[in-house]
Scaffold this active site. Structure first.
Site, PDB file in Angstrom:
ATOM      1  N   ASP A 262       0.819  -1.200   0.000  1.00 34.23           N
ATOM      2  CA  ASP A 262       0.000   0.000   0.000  1.00 34.23           C
ATOM      3  C   ASP A 262       0.859   1.260   0.000  1.00 34.23           C
ATOM      4  OD1 ASP A 262      -2.656   1.405   0.527  1.00 34.23           O
ATOM      5  OD2 ASP A 262      -1.512   2.037   2.286  1.00 34.23           O
ATOM      6  N   GLU A 298       1.408   0.063  -4.912  1.00 33.41           N
ATOM      7  CA  GLU A 298       0.469   1.158  -5.172  1.00 33.41           C
ATOM      8  C   GLU A 298       1.277   2.442  -5.001  1.00 33.41           C
ATOM      9  OE1 GLU A 298      -3.451   3.470  -3.473  1.00 33.41           O
ATOM     10  OE2 GLU A 298      -2.009   2.524  -2.147  1.00 33.41           O
TER      11      GLU A 298
END
Length: 622
Positions: A262, A298
Site C-alpha cells: 500500500d 500502489e
C-alpha cells in the site's frame, strides 16, 4: 524454502519461546492468562540487540499472553499471530505449521497470467469471513480470474474496517476468522489454481491500538511525515527486520503468492538499501527459483524504477498500480473533473497515449500538484502495470461510495469494461464489478466513540467543497448501516442486466486466457491510437504471422469508421476482418442481435458503424 524469524511466540517441543524487541524498558515479563485471569509471569532476558526472550516449558498453542513493561503497562505482542478478543487485550499463541496444507505442488502464477479480483473479506459475503468466501472461489475461477487480492487483514480495533487501520500486522483479523480461516481460504484457492495476493500496509499504523512506541520510540521518526503522522523509522535495523519478517510470514505461514504494498510513495527510507528492495531481495533469496511470488506497488508517482530489476538499479518490484488509465476513462465516460481528475481530459487521444506508455504522466507538469510527475516507462512491458476502472479507493473514497455503473449507462460501462479487459495490461476488478453491482462500497470504521466522532466529522469535512455533497449526505463511517450497505448482493448477479453484464465479463476474461495475442503482451506486439473523436483502436500482431487482433472502443457518441482509411485499422493486403464480439450484442444487454449483418457490412464496405458506445473485437478472417 527457508524461513528464519524468531519474533513473536514460537511453539517448540514441550513449551513456547517468546521473543520481542524493545529499547524502552528495563524489564519485560511475559504474562500468561487462563480464562481471562493472570496465571503466572516470567521475566524475559535481553541480548545485545535488545531482543528479550524466554522459553516457557509446558505451554502450547492456544496459550493467551501479554507483555508487562517495567512492571506496569500490559501490551499485546507486536508480532502477535492472533488477537482473540481485541487489539487492546491478550495475544494467543499459534502454531503456524500445524495446519494441514494440500498445495504441495503449487508454484504460484507468473505475472503475465494474472487477472486480479480485489476483495474485502468483510463485505464480499453476508457472513464476512474467510471461510465464507471459499464458497465463491468456484465462481471466481469460472469467471476467468486467476488471482484474488485480499484487502488488508492485519487486526484492527472494533468489528469492521477497510483494513488500512491495522495495528497487529502479523495477526489476521478475528472478525474474518483469524489465522485458521485465512489458511483454509488460501489452501482452497490453490486447489482451484487461483493465486492469492495479500494487501499489506508498511507506511503507517492505525490510530487506535498501536502500542509500538511503548516498546520503542524508534519505531517511528518525526524527521519524516506521512499523511498519517510520523513516518516508520526504516533507518533502524530492528524496525526494518520487523517488516521483512512480516513479509516472510505471509509467504511461509500463509503460502501467499504475492504482496500488494500500500502507498509505497509514503514508505520513506533513505538507507543505502531501500526497505522495499530489501524485502524483495530477502523474499526472493528465500524461495526456490521456480516459485512465483509477485510484488505489486500502489504508487502515485509513476516512477519506473519501482519495477526495474534490482541489478539495473531499480527496486525490483514486479508491477505497479497505474491509476492514470482509470482517471482518463472515468473522466471520459463519467465526466469527473474535480480534485485530481482535473489533470485528465478523458479525450480519446489521451487515453490512447496512456495505453501506449503505461501511464499518461511521464514527466509533464501536473496542474493538480503544481509539480512535474512521472517518468518514461515505454521500455517496460504491459503486464507490469495494473489497470482498473474501479478499485476500493476509487469507489470508497467517493462521498457515497458509488460505483462507475451508478454514474453511466450500461452501454458505456460495457465499452469501458472491454477496454480494460482487452488491453495488454494486467487487469484488476473490484468485487461485484463484473455484474455492475448495485451495492456501494462506503468508507466504514468501528473506532471508540471519541475517535469515531472525529472520523465522522473529518469525513464530512473532506467532501464539504465538492459540488453535490455536504454534511449528513455523506454516510457516517461509524454507523453499522454504512458497513451493511456495502455488502454484495450475490443474487442479483443472476438477474436481468446484471447477468448480461456478467456474461460479457466472463467471455472477455476467459478470452484473455486463451488468446495468443494476450498471453505475453510486449511493447512490440501492440499499438494503440485515437481513431475518432471518442474512439480508440488497439491492434495486436504475432511475430512472423499475418494474424491480427483489432480492438475498437467507442466510448461516446456515434461511430462510423472505414477501416482502410487508417493504418492501425487497415487489414493486411488481400485480407479482411470479421467480428468476434460486440459489447452491445443482445446477450450482453445491448440491442445488436445480428452479427451476420455487421459482418456483411464489414465484408462489402470495410466499414463499421455504431450509434452507441460499444467495443468491437475483430480478427482476420481465415
Amino acid at each position: 524454502m527457508s524461513y528464519e524469524t524468531e519474533l513473536g511466540a514460537w511453539v517448540a517441543q514441550n513449551g513456547v519461546t517468546f521473543r520481542v524487541w524493545t529499547e524502552n524498558t528495563q524489564q519485560i515479563e511475559v504474562v500468561i492468562y487462563e480464562n481471562g485471569q493472570e496465571k503466572f509471569s516470567r521475566i524475559l532476558q535481553p541480548d545485545k540487540k535488545n531482543y528479550f526472550s524466554d522459553f516457557a516449558p509446558g505451554l502450547k498453542a492456544g496459550t493467551q499472553y501479554m507483555y508487562r513493561l517495567d512492571g506496569d503497562k500490559l501490551r499485546a505482542d507486536p508480532a502477535s499471530r492472533y488477537q482473540p478478543d481485541t487489539v487492546h487485550s491478550y495475544s494467543q499463541v499459534v502454531d503456524p505449521f500445524a495446519f494441514e496444507w494440500h498445495d504441495s505442488n503449487w508454484q504460484g502464477l507468473p505475472l503475465e497470467a494474472m487477472a486480479i479480483y480485489e476483495v474485502h473479506i468483510g463485505t464480499a459475503t453476508e457472513a464476512g469471513t474467510f471461510e465464507a468466501f471459499i464458497e465463491k472461489l468456484d465462481y471466481v475461477k469460472s469467471l476467468g480470474i486467476t488471482a484474488i487480492e485480499i484487502m488488508p487483514v492485519a487486526d484492527f480495533p472494533g468489528q469492521r474496517n477497510w483494513g488500512y487501520d491495522g495495528v497487529d500486522l502479523f495477526a489476521p483479523a478475528r472478525p474474518y476468522g483469524g489465522p485458521e480461516g485465512l489458511r483454509k481460504l488460501v489452501d482452497a484457492a490453490h486447489l482451484r489454481g487461483l493465486a492469492v495476493i495479500q494487501d499489506v500496509v508498511y507506511n503507517h499504523f492505525g490510530p487506535d491500538g498501536n502500542y509500538l512506541r511503548d516498546f520503542s520510540p524508534d519505531y517511528f521518526t518525526d524527521k519524516e511525515k506521512t499523511p498519517w503522522g510520523d513516518a516508520v523509522n526504516y533507518a533502524n535495523p530492528e524496525v526494518r527486520e520487523f517488516f521483512v519478517a512480516n513479509a516472510l510470514h505471509w509467504v511461509y505461514e500463509y503460502h501467499m503468492d504475492g504482496l500488494r504494498l500500500d502507498a509505497t510513495h509514503a514508505i520513506l527510507d533513505h538507507s543505502p538499501e531501500h526497505i522495499l528492495k530489501e524485502i524483495v531481495r530477502r523474499v526472493r533469496e528465500s524461495l526456490p527459483k521456480d516459485r512465483h511470488f509477485i510484488f505489486f506497488a500502489e504508487d502515485e508517482r509513476n516512477e519506473v524504477n519501482l519495477v526495474q530489476p534490482i541489478e539495473q538499479g531499480g527496486l525490483g518490484l514486479d508491477a505497479v498500480w497505474a491509476d492514470d488509465f482509470h482517471h482518463q476513462v472515468r473522466s471520459s465516460v463519467a465526466g469527473d473533473n474535480e480534485g485530481y481528475y482535473a489533470d485528465f481530459s478523458g479525450k480519446a487521444e489521451d487515453i490512447a497515449e496512456t495505453l501506449g506508455g503505461g501511464w499518461f504522466y511521464a514527466g509533464q507538469l501536473s496542474d493538480f500538484s503544481g509539480k512535474p510527475r512521472g517518468t518514461n516507462a515505454t521500455k517496460i512491458d504491459p503486464p507490469h502495470f495494473v489497470y482498473c476502472i474501479q478499485n476500493h479507493d476509487q469507489i470508497g473514497n467517493r462521498a457515497i461510495g458509488d460505483r462507475l455503473n451508478d454514474n453511466i449507462d450500461l452501454e458505456s460501462y460495457r465499452a469501458a469494461s472491454a477496454l480494460l479487459l482487452l488491453s495488454p495490461y494486467t487487469p484488476l476488478l473490484f468485487q461485484g464489478q463484473e455484474w455492475a453491482a448495485s451495492t456501494p462500497f462506503l468508507f466504514f470504521t468501528d473506532f471508540n466513540p471519541e475517535l469515531g466522532r472525529l472520523v465522522t466529522e473529518g469525513r464530512r469535512a473532506e467532501f464539504a467543497h465538492f459540488s453535490g455533497f455536504s454534511g449528513e449526505q455523506v454516510p457516517d463511517p461509524q454507523a453499522i448501516s454504512t458497513f451493511e450497505a456495502s455488502k454484495l448482493k450475490w443474487a442479483e448477479a443472476q438477474q436481468g442486466e446484471h447477468a448480461q453484464t456478467l456474461a460479457l465479463y466472463r467471455h472477455l476474461l476467459n478470452y484473455r486466457q486463451t488468446s495468443p495475442f494476450l498471453q505475453t503482451p510486449t511493447r512490440q506486439n501492440f499499438q494503440a491510437a485515437c481513431i475518432a473523436e471518442d474512439a480508440i483502436a488497439i491492434r495486436y500482431c504475432l511475430p512472423n504471422s499475418e494474424k491480427i487482433l483489432l480492438v475498437l472502443i467507442n466510448l461516446k457518441n456515434d461511430l462510423e469508421l472505414q477501416l482502410n482509411e487508417q493504418e492501425i485499422t487497415r487489414p493486411p493486403k488481400g485480407k479482411s476482418f470479421e467480428l468476434v464480439l460486440s459489447s452491445n450484442q443482445a446477450k450482453y444487454g445491448g440491442n445488436e442481435s445480428d452479427d451476420l449483418k455487421i459482418n456483411q457490412v464489414l465484408k462489402q464496405t470495410g466499414t463499421i458503424r455504431s450509434e452507441h458506445p460499444v467495443a468491437y473485437l475483430l480478427q482476420i478472417k481465415e
